[in-house]
Each structure stands twice: as C-alpha cells, then as structure tokens.
Enzyme design. Structure first.
Site, mmCIF file in Angstrom:
data_model
loop_
_atom_site.group_PDB
_atom_site.id
_atom_site.type_symbol
_atom_site.label_atom_id
_atom_site.label_comp_id
_atom_site.label_asym_id
_atom_site.label_seq_id
_atom_site.Cartn_x
_atom_site.Cartn_y
_atom_site.Cartn_z
ATOM 1 C CE LYS A 1 -3.909 2.227 2.264
ATOM 2 N NZ LYS A 1 -4.943 2.110 3.316
ATOM 3 N N GLY B 1 -0.782 7.770 -5.917
ATOM 4 C CA GLY B 1 -0.531 6.373 -5.551
ATOM 5 C C GLY B 1 0.381 6.199 -4.362
ATOM 6 N NE ARG C 1 -3.735 -2.847 2.523
ATOM 7 C CZ ARG C 1 -4.896 -2.226 2.324
ATOM 8 N NH1 ARG C 1 -5.452 -1.512 3.293
ATOM 9 N NH2 ARG C 1 -5.507 -2.312 1.157
ATOM 10 N NE ARG D 1 -11.298 -3.739 -1.364
ATOM 11 C CZ ARG D 1 -10.421 -3.008 -0.676
ATOM 12 N NH1 ARG D 1 -10.701 -1.779 -0.322
ATOM 13 N NH2 ARG D 1 -9.247 -3.512 -0.352
ATOM 14 C CG ASP E 1 -14.835 2.058 -1.213
ATOM 15 O OD1 ASP E 1 -15.902 2.639 -0.973
ATOM 16 O OD2 ASP E 1 -13.725 2.569 -0.970
ATOM 17 C CG ASN E 2 -13.116 1.678 2.845
ATOM 18 O OD1 ASN E 2 -12.315 1.383 1.970
ATOM 19 N ND2 ASN E 2 -13.350 2.930 3.192
ATOM 20 C CG ASP F 1 -9.294 -0.453 2.708
ATOM 21 O OD1 ASP F 1 -8.177 -0.954 2.533
ATOM 22 O OD2 ASP F 1 -10.182 -0.464 1.843
#
Length: 638
Positions: free
Chosen positions: A138, A151, A208, A215, A300-301, A310
C-alpha cells in the site's frame, strides 16, 4: 507478466501461487496512468521505486503467516532486504503486481469506479500449513485507479495502519494484517487538514496481508448508471464476470458452502450471503465492544470475508460518547460510533443489490432482515457479559445492565477502556473503605472540568451560528447545502454545556460522578450476587470471572495520542517508539503489564529525541494505559 527481480535471501522462502489472477479476468492493456478498466477484476501494474527505502518496523507474528521466521543470522541484512522488496523497489520472484478494480458507495452515494489507487496485489503466498495469503503493497505508486492522486501514502497514515492492523489482531478482532512498514527519502505534498497549508511528507509503504482483499465494492463494478449520481460501474452487463467472481470467492473462501450446495447456485449464493451477513454483524459487535470506530465505512471498505479492512481515519474511543466521530472529514456524523451497526447493515443491502440476478433480491433482503440484527445483538451481549464477568447465567436483565453502564459512562464522561478494565477488581463483598477507594479510582477515569471545557468548547463563530439559525427558519434548502440542523443542535448543546461548566467546581463534578457510579455499582453487585447463588464454589467462580474479564477488557489500545507520539518520533528519524508500541499492542490484556518496563526503558533511551519532538516533556512520559492527556483532544484525523 511482471519480470521477477529476485528475493534469494531471507525472502527467497516465499512460495507464490497466484490463484486470483488465474481465476478472474485481468486487463490486458499496457496503457499507463489512470483510466477506466472495463471487463476486468485486475489490471497489471508495476511499483514505482522510492529513494533510500528503510524499514520502520516489522511484525514477526504477521510475517510468520507467510513462513518467514525471525532472521537470527543477520538481522540487519534481513531488514535491508525487507526494505528493498517491501518498498516495491524490487519485485519478488513469483510476484505478479496487479491492482484490483472495484466501485463503492462513499458516504451514501455511488462513486463509480474506485479500485486500488495506491495498493498493489503482489500475489498469494502459501503459508507453512498450505494456507493462502494475499500480500499487498500500500503506497507503491500509480495504478489505473489512482484518479488524480499519486498512488503514495505517507509516514503518519502508514504507521497508523501498520500498528492498528496488528493491534486489532491481538485484540481478537478479525482484521487484515501488516507485515512491514517501510519509509523513504522520496517526498509528496499533502494538505493534512485540507486548509490550504500543504507540506512535504515521506513516501511510505505498508505490506498488508489477508486471505483476500476482495470487498463488497468488488461486486459493484457491474452497477448500471446510478439514479442519483449518474455514475456507473466499468463492467455493466458483464454478468459472466459476476458469476466468475462468485464462483471464485465461494469456492476459495467458503469451501464448505460450495461443497454443500454444489448443485444449486441460488441456494449456494444465498448461503454465502447469509454467512457474510453474520460475519459482518459479529465483526461490528466486536468493534462496539472495544470502542473502535472505523471512520470510513463505505461499501468499498467492507471485506467480503468479514475482516476489518482499510485503516484510514479510524480511532479508539477514549471518553465514552455514543455519537463519537473519529473522522474529521465526516461532517454529518454518518459513520459515528453508534451508527456503525446500521451502516454495516446498509452496506450489506448494497452488496445484495450487486449480486442480482445471481441471488434474487427478495431472498437476500429476507436473509438480511432475519439474520443481521439478531446476530449482532446476540454476539454483542455475549461479549459484554464476558467484559462484565457474567459467566454463569444469561439473564434478560443483562442487556439493561449494559445499557445503564454505558449511560453512566456517558453521564460521567468515563474512559471506555479503563473503566471496563477496572471492573474486574470490584467484588461483591467489598467492604465500605475499599468501596470508597474503588469509587475514587473509577471516578479518576472520568473527565475533569478542564477536559470537559475542551470537549464542549463552542466551535462556530457566533455570527455563523446566528446566520445558520436564521437559515433554518427561512431557507432550509440552502442550509442543507452548507450544514445540517443536527450540526446546529450539537453546537447549541455545546454552548449550553460550556456555560454550565463555568460554574461547576471539581468537587461538585466528583460528587456527582460518584453518585452516578454508586447507583450503577449497586445494580452490578446485585447481578453478581445472582451468579454466586447459582454455583457452589464462590472462590473458583471469582477466579474464573476475573480471568474472563481480563482476557476481554484490554489494558492497552492504540489511542490517538500513543500513535501520534510514535509518528512524531518517526518523522524525526527515531523508529524505536513505533517498535515499542507494536510490542506493547501484541499483549493488550493484563498479561502485558511486563511491558511497563519496555516503556520506561524506551523513555530513558529516547529522552533526548523525545524532548526535541515534543514541546511538552509530559508528552513522552504519558503511561500507555492512561486516558489521553489534554493536548490529545486537539488531534484531528481526516
């Protein structure tokens, strides 16, 4: 296909088997930069190198999942190797970097394509017992899903995610893991508080680890244009991919369901939805019981296997406030502590919509209504009984006892973690003098007059408040664009409370708090007495009660001020506090008392650095289990 660049040393033991990329469609385009990615679940990417990467910290328990043991022979070489490969500067042999495509409802509105804008799938590593672990970097650079961003992630947010991932695991809460945190001399510009004052910060990467990072939003890539936002998923009308995703997710992560319903896909999909509904309900119940606020519970989390995923503007609640909002950007309080259960249920509703036509909505909605609330209440009360040491009987009145405890905490502004931790030292037959001592200790965990003045300090300019009050009467539509009635009411409450505090003395507050706690403790004593009456050996019961309470009420959590001290030291080049806090959080319950020595040693070794980092010496000397110091109330996480 990514060209492997090595990993023959300590990391050479990693065995990759990248099932997700074999099972799901991967975008074949080599076009760089942000773009829409239709008809695919992944897009090939390549990490962008960083200048002078170096290891901030590594979690050996997390890395052990991958079969990596503590490097005994040459720790310095292993750290250098980890910094090289887990910064993204080199790609491990067998890794196939890719970014995952997903969509999401953000703060209630469909946002269209999102995807891994800063995270990169490296591959799936087979663990020592054959289990499969997806590993991600990440903050490793631009992907097709980076949109206008770069990014990158920075040191402060990366340290928070790294530490909290591991803290949650050791608290016994389902979570993604963090193996390493690597920083660098590369810099990016960040406006931390969105106030027009950006500053350069160090690019940092977190490794991670999870069974999968798929998800709820992964299934929203098929969504047709949203009736409110007009946005749509990149893979509308690609039900063939939805079927592939369901087949992959269920067969890989829910194999018992795949086996039980192999001849009926609707029943299989219903069983899967029922299981993720129950896992999610149990997960949020666990959050509520440790006072954890996620901060950004967008679809999305939300993990498709029921993990906490996240870590952004999260926070562990200090002073108990059911309306606590940990995310400074959540102006409406959508993701407040007390709203997390209903928000997770709402998100499951969006997942249900995303599974149509493979699971008819009438089936999934019925499952959601029948299962979610019941599972949440059952698990929440089960956990709360353990936190209160109610190990013998399950009585209907227990729910009320818990509610009254939380109300007492709220009335007295009690520290959520420390009050639960103290309750194990309360006994049914406590004599009056010891009871007073216990009461004194309990009330010491309640906010002082000075702390309350900070909490209830009015936040709006009086002219702004006056204008908004007028708007509420004359033009509520315009008010809705610039604020909410709830925000006005909250400000009015702050003003009222702040005014009352001006006349309140410390003695008045202490006496009031003692009165509230006496009332609740008497009810607690009566309930414990019922436990004793139902068993033969009171001493054995009490020993077990204390043991259960001490394994369910942490002494140490990742409070914001603890994270902030570690971040500030790291930003000044001292990573020792990050590593000390990591070790502490590996033992969050009573057994961790030995780590008091670690803290003291760290203070002695880092005294000079700490003095340079902190304007107040007391900042570095705050005990890890203390309720937060006054300066911590000014911390804002966005």
């Amino acid at each position: 296909m990514q060209r492997p660049e090595g990993g023959g040393g300590w990391l050479g033991a990693l065995r990759f088997d990248n099932l997700a990329l074999r099972s799901l469609p991967v975008d074949a385009s080599e076009e760089g930069g942000p773009r829409t990615v239709p008809g695919a679940c992944f897009a090939r990417v390549r990490p962008s190198p960083l200048r002078n990467p170096r290891l901030v910290a590594m979690s050996l328990p997390a890395l052990a999942l991958l079969g990596l043991e503590a490097p005994a022979a040459d720790p310095a070489a292993a750290e250098a190797e980890a910094a090289l490969f887990f910064s993204g500067n080199r790609v491990l042999a067998g890794a196939e970097p890719a970014a995952h495509c997903y969509c999401g409802h953000q703060f209630g509105s469909f946002a269209g394509q999102l995807g891994d804008g800063a995270a990169m799938y490296l591959g799936e590593v087979l663990g020592p017992r054959g289990e499969r672990w997806e590993i991600q970097l990440k903050g490793a650079g631009i992907t097709p899903f980076s949109r206008q961003a770069d990014g990158r992630k920075v040191l402060r947010s990366s340290i928070r995610e790294f530490l909290c991932s591991e803290a949650m695991f050791h608290l016994g809460i389902p979570t993604t893991r963090a193996g390493t945190c690597v920083t660098s001399d590369s810099k990016v510009l960040r406006d931390i508080f969105y106030d027009g004052n950006p500053k350069n910060e160090r690019c940092t990467v977190v490794l991670r680890i999870a069974s999968t990072f798929i998800r709820f939003g992964s299934f929203e890539i098929f969504k047709p244009p949203d009736e409110y936002t007009g946005r749509k998923g990149p893979s509308v009308n690609r039900n063939d991919i939805r079927i592939q995703m369901l087949d992959y997710v269920i067969s890989t992560f829910y194999p018992e369901i795949q086996e039980a319903y192999s001849d009926n896909t609707v029943q299989r999909n219903a069983a899967f939805f029922k299981e993720i509904t129950k896992r999610t309900a149990r997960l949020v119940a666990e959050w509520q019981c440790v006072g954890f606020c996620h901060g950004v519970l967008n679809t999305d989390n939300m993990s498709i296997v029921g993990l906490t995923i996240d870590y952004g503007p999260f926070g562990f609640m200090d002073r108990y406030d059911p309306e606590h909002v940990c995310n400074g950007s959540d102006n409406t309080g959508r993701y407040a502590y007390n709203k997390q259960p209903e928000i997770c249920k709402w998100n499951l509703g969006k997942l249900a919509e995303a599974l149509v036509p493979e699971l008819p909505l009438e089936i999934s909605q019925r499952i959601l209504e029948e299962e979610y609330d019941a599972e949440f209440e059952k698990h929440y009360l089960q956990k709360m009984r353990k936190k209160l040491g109610l190990i013998q009987l399950k009585l209907e009145e227990d729910s009320k006892l818990v509610s009254e405890l939380l109300e007492t905490m709220h009335l007295t502004a009690g520290d959520f973690t420390n009050i639960f931790y103290l309750l194990s030292s309360f006994s049914v037959d406590i004599d009056s003098s010891k009871f007073e001592d216990f009461l004194e200790e309990l009330t010491s965990q309640c906010a002082s007059v000075e702390e309350l003045k900070v909490v209830f300090k009015p936040q709006m300019d009086p002219r702004q408040l006056s204008m908004m009050l007028m708007l509420a009467q004359s033009n509520p539509q315009l008010l809705a664009l610039i604020g909410t009635k709830a925000n006005i009411n909250k400000e009015l409450e702050r003003i009222e409370q702040f005014s009352k505090l001006q006349q309140l003395t410390a003695d008045d507050l202490l006496n009031r708090n003692k009165r509230h706690w006496k009332e609740w403790l008497e009810k607690y004593r009566v309930r414990l007495q019922k436990e004793i009456e139902s068993i033969g050996n009171a001493d054995a019961w009490n020993t077990e009660r204390v043991k259960v309470m001490n394994s369910n009420n942490p002494k140490y959590i990742l409070r914001n001020y603890i994270a902030q001290n570690a971040i500030e030291a790291a930003e000044n080049g001292d990573f020792s506090e990050v590593r000390n806090v990591l070790k502490l959080l590996e033992h969050p319950f009573q057994e961790a008392e030995g780590f008091q020595e670690v803290k003291e040693d760290a203070e002695e070794e880092g005294a000079t650095a700490a003095a340079a980092v902190c304007s107040q010496e007391t900042r570095s000397r705050q005990p890890y289990c203390s309720k937060p110091p006054l300066w911590a109330s000014e911390l804002c996480v966005t």
